[in-house]
Design a protein around this motif. Structure first.
Motif, mmCIF file in Angstrom:
data_model
loop_
_atom_site.group_PDB
_atom_site.id
_atom_site.type_symbol
_atom_site.label_atom_id
_atom_site.label_comp_id
_atom_site.label_asym_id
_atom_site.label_seq_id
_atom_site.Cartn_x
_atom_site.Cartn_y
_atom_site.Cartn_z
ATOM 1 N N SER A 62 -1.262 -10.260 -20.652
ATOM 2 C CA SER A 62 -1.009 -10.156 -19.221
ATOM 3 C C SER A 62 -1.407 -8.790 -18.686
ATOM 4 O O SER A 62 -1.909 -8.658 -17.578
ATOM 5 C CB SER A 62 0.476 -10.416 -18.938
ATOM 6 O OG SER A 62 0.814 -11.729 -19.281
ATOM 7 N N HIS A 66 -4.881 -9.598 -16.627
ATOM 8 C CA HIS A 66 -4.135 -10.274 -15.580
ATOM 9 C C HIS A 66 -5.022 -10.814 -14.472
ATOM 10 O O HIS A 66 -4.670 -11.764 -13.796
ATOM 11 C CB HIS A 66 -3.079 -9.328 -14.992
ATOM 12 C CG HIS A 66 -3.647 -8.125 -14.316
ATOM 13 N ND1 HIS A 66 -4.094 -7.023 -15.014
ATOM 14 C CD2 HIS A 66 -3.862 -7.848 -12.996
ATOM 15 C CE1 HIS A 66 -4.545 -6.109 -14.164
ATOM 16 N NE2 HIS A 66 -4.420 -6.578 -12.939
ATOM 17 N N LYS A 67 -6.186 -10.241 -14.263
ATOM 18 C CA LYS A 67 -7.084 -10.706 -13.208
ATOM 19 C C LYS A 67 -7.883 -11.934 -13.638
ATOM 20 O O LYS A 67 -8.510 -12.584 -12.818
ATOM 21 C CB LYS A 67 -8.044 -9.585 -12.801
ATOM 22 C CG LYS A 67 -7.347 -8.430 -12.082
ATOM 23 C CD LYS A 67 -8.367 -7.383 -11.641
ATOM 24 C CE LYS A 67 -7.668 -6.242 -10.902
ATOM 25 N NZ LYS A 67 -8.624 -5.192 -10.480
ATOM 26 N N ARG A 68 -7.862 -12.220 -14.931
ATOM 27 C CA ARG A 68 -8.648 -13.343 -15.434
ATOM 28 C C ARG A 68 -7.784 -14.365 -16.165
ATOM 29 O O ARG A 68 -8.243 -15.067 -17.046
ATOM 30 C CB ARG A 68 -9.750 -12.826 -16.371
ATOM 31 C CG ARG A 68 -10.824 -12.020 -15.659
ATOM 32 C CD ARG A 68 -11.851 -11.526 -16.650
ATOM 33 N NE ARG A 68 -11.290 -10.499 -17.531
ATOM 34 C CZ ARG A 68 -11.899 -10.065 -18.640
ATOM 35 N NH1 ARG A 68 -13.033 -10.595 -19.012
ATOM 36 N NH2 ARG A 68 -11.343 -9.121 -19.360
ATOM 37 N N LEU A 69 -6.519 -14.407 -15.825
ATOM 38 C CA LEU A 69 -5.621 -15.343 -16.496
ATOM 39 C C LEU A 69 -6.022 -16.780 -16.197
ATOM 40 O O LEU A 69 -6.404 -17.116 -15.085
ATOM 41 C CB LEU A 69 -4.183 -15.120 -16.024
ATOM 42 C CG LEU A 69 -3.481 -13.846 -16.521
ATOM 43 C CD1 LEU A 69 -2.108 -13.753 -15.884
ATOM 44 C CD2 LEU A 69 -3.353 -13.845 -18.021
ATOM 45 N N THR A 70 -5.946 -17.614 -17.208
ATOM 46 C CA THR A 70 -6.194 -19.035 -17.007
ATOM 47 C C THR A 70 -5.045 -19.634 -16.198
ATOM 48 O O THR A 70 -3.991 -19.019 -16.030
ATOM 49 C CB THR A 70 -6.292 -19.757 -18.356
ATOM 50 O OG1 THR A 70 -5.018 -19.674 -19.012
ATOM 51 C CG2 THR A 70 -7.368 -19.136 -19.240
ATOM 52 N N LYS A 71 -5.258 -20.841 -15.712
ATOM 53 C CA LYS A 71 -4.219 -21.532 -14.947
ATOM 54 C C LYS A 71 -2.960 -21.691 -15.785
ATOM 55 O O LYS A 71 -1.842 -21.521 -15.296
ATOM 56 C CB LYS A 71 -4.748 -22.889 -14.497
ATOM 57 C CG LYS A 71 -3.808 -23.643 -13.578
ATOM 58 C CD LYS A 71 -4.444 -24.940 -13.115
ATOM 59 C CE LYS A 71 -3.502 -25.706 -12.183
ATOM 60 N NZ LYS A 71 -4.106 -26.973 -11.726
ATOM 61 N N SER A 72 -3.144 -22.008 -17.073
ATOM 62 C CA SER A 72 -2.004 -22.163 -17.978
ATOM 63 C C SER A 72 -1.241 -20.861 -18.133
ATOM 64 O O SER A 72 -0.014 -20.830 -18.097
ATOM 65 C CB SER A 72 -2.488 -22.655 -19.345
ATOM 66 O OG SER A 72 -1.411 -22.724 -20.247
ATOM 67 N N LYS A 74 -1.144 -18.361 -16.070
ATOM 68 C CA LYS A 74 -0.458 -18.058 -14.815
ATOM 69 C C LYS A 74 0.859 -18.829 -14.743
ATOM 70 O O LYS A 74 1.878 -18.298 -14.293
ATOM 71 C CB LYS A 74 -1.349 -18.416 -13.630
ATOM 72 C CG LYS A 74 -2.512 -17.460 -13.413
ATOM 73 C CD LYS A 74 -3.366 -17.890 -12.237
ATOM 74 C CE LYS A 74 -4.544 -16.924 -12.043
ATOM 75 N NZ LYS A 74 -5.436 -17.359 -10.931
ATOM 76 N N ARG A 77 3.292 -17.161 -16.990
ATOM 77 C CA ARG A 77 3.798 -15.930 -16.369
ATOM 78 C C ARG A 77 4.897 -16.262 -15.359
ATOM 79 O O ARG A 77 5.946 -15.605 -15.340
ATOM 80 C CB ARG A 77 2.669 -15.174 -15.678
ATOM 81 C CG ARG A 77 3.162 -13.993 -14.844
ATOM 82 C CD ARG A 77 2.039 -13.310 -14.101
ATOM 83 N NE ARG A 77 1.419 -12.290 -14.923
ATOM 84 C CZ ARG A 77 0.483 -11.468 -14.475
ATOM 85 N NH1 ARG A 77 0.030 -11.592 -13.238
ATOM 86 N NH2 ARG A 77 -0.033 -10.535 -15.252
ATOM 87 N N VAL A 78 4.670 -17.283 -14.531
ATOM 88 C CA VAL A 78 5.683 -17.692 -13.548
ATOM 89 C C VAL A 78 6.957 -18.145 -14.257
ATOM 90 O O VAL A 78 8.076 -17.770 -13.866
ATOM 91 C CB VAL A 78 5.137 -18.816 -12.642
ATOM 92 C CG1 VAL A 78 6.253 -19.397 -11.773
ATOM 93 C CG2 VAL A 78 4.006 -18.296 -11.762
#
Length: 276
Positions: A62, A66-72, A74, A77-78
């Protein structure tokens, strides 16, 4: 089908499954000591486990990507932020005494990731100690801390339960070490690296025999439920230990092996419904 696979991957990768396994072990402890209605503490343990495990697994990812995180990622992280926030909220319902006993295990979790030792090493990178640290943390968080929370009696039986839980967790970690044998740096000196796969399974089998025999050392009259459940979970653990190989299915460890604590809880619930 693709959606179900994505949900399942998120369930595993988001540490929801391992958090349920930790909660199962906490509940096993409560059931063994005849303690009921601890739903808030179970939720507290569940949220803390998700927070801790995702911190260990993804903190570096992260931070760097963090700018290139996959949808998964992200989503994970949430999930972690929500779990951490809820964990902090519930922490006000936990006594200071409980937090005092939790503090060493939280510190070990942080030191497992943060490089504070010479040559920028963390506990995870120190040779030969990884699974024993995990064993101590899991034993402390699933036996000691729950009993302190309910003001349980920390007697000889408690000490034996702590040792048994530590041995159980160490054995549960061995399939992961076998799985990672081809990826781990030789400097880690994991047990399979040092003694090979077959001897690792023998070592785990010996630990499980000790785990089983320690039940007889407890100084109070044991119930048939505890004896039978311990025999059954030892047998199941042996089955998965000897089924481990360097080449294994993707979810052999991350789902099936981590399901063993949940199986233990299910066994206890079934036996209590049958014999109580």
């Amino acid at each position: 089908m693709k959606t179900l696979k994505s949900i399942f991957r998120f369930y595993i990768n988001g540490s929801i499954h391992v958090a349920l396994a930790i909660c199962a072990l906490v509940q096993v402890t409560f059931m063994k000591y005849g303690i009921s209605d601890q739903y808030t503490f179970l939720l507290f343990s569940f949220l803390g486990a998700i927070t801790a495990y995702n911190f260990v697994k993804y903190s570096k990812v992260s931070k760097l990507y963090h700018k290139r995180l996959t949808k998964s990622m992200k989503g994970i992280r949430v999930l972690t932020i929500l779990s951490c926030s809820s964990f902090i909220y519930l922490s006000f319902r936990v006594s200071i005494n409980t937090w005092i006993y939790m503090a060493p295990f939280i510190a070990l979790t942080v030191l497992y990731v943060v490089p504070v030792f010479p040559n920028k090493k963390n506990l995870r990178s120190l040779a030969g100690v990884k699974i024993f640290i995990i064993g101590m943390v899991w034993a402390g968080m699933t036996v000691l801390v729950p009993l302190v929370h309910v003001k349980g009696n920390l007697n000889l039986n408690f000490l034996i339960e702590m040792i048994q839980r530590f041995l159980f967790i160490v054995v549960m970690m061995l399939p992961f070490e076998v799985r990672d044998l081809q990826y781990d740096d030789v400097a880690l000196e994991t047990i399979p690296q040092k003694i090979g796969v077959t001897r690792t399974k023998l070592f785990g089998s010996i630990l499980l025999v000790i785990f089983l025999l320690l039940t007889a050392v407890k100084d109070e009259l044991l119930s048939s439920i505890e004896i039978l459940s311990t025999i059954l979970i030892t047998t199941i653990s042996l089955f998965f230990l000897w089924g481990t190989d360097k080449k294994q299915s993707e979810y052999y460890c991350s789902f099936w092996v981590e399901s063993i604590p949940i199986m233990w809880l299910i066994i206890l619930v079934i036996l209590e419904s049958l014999f109580s």
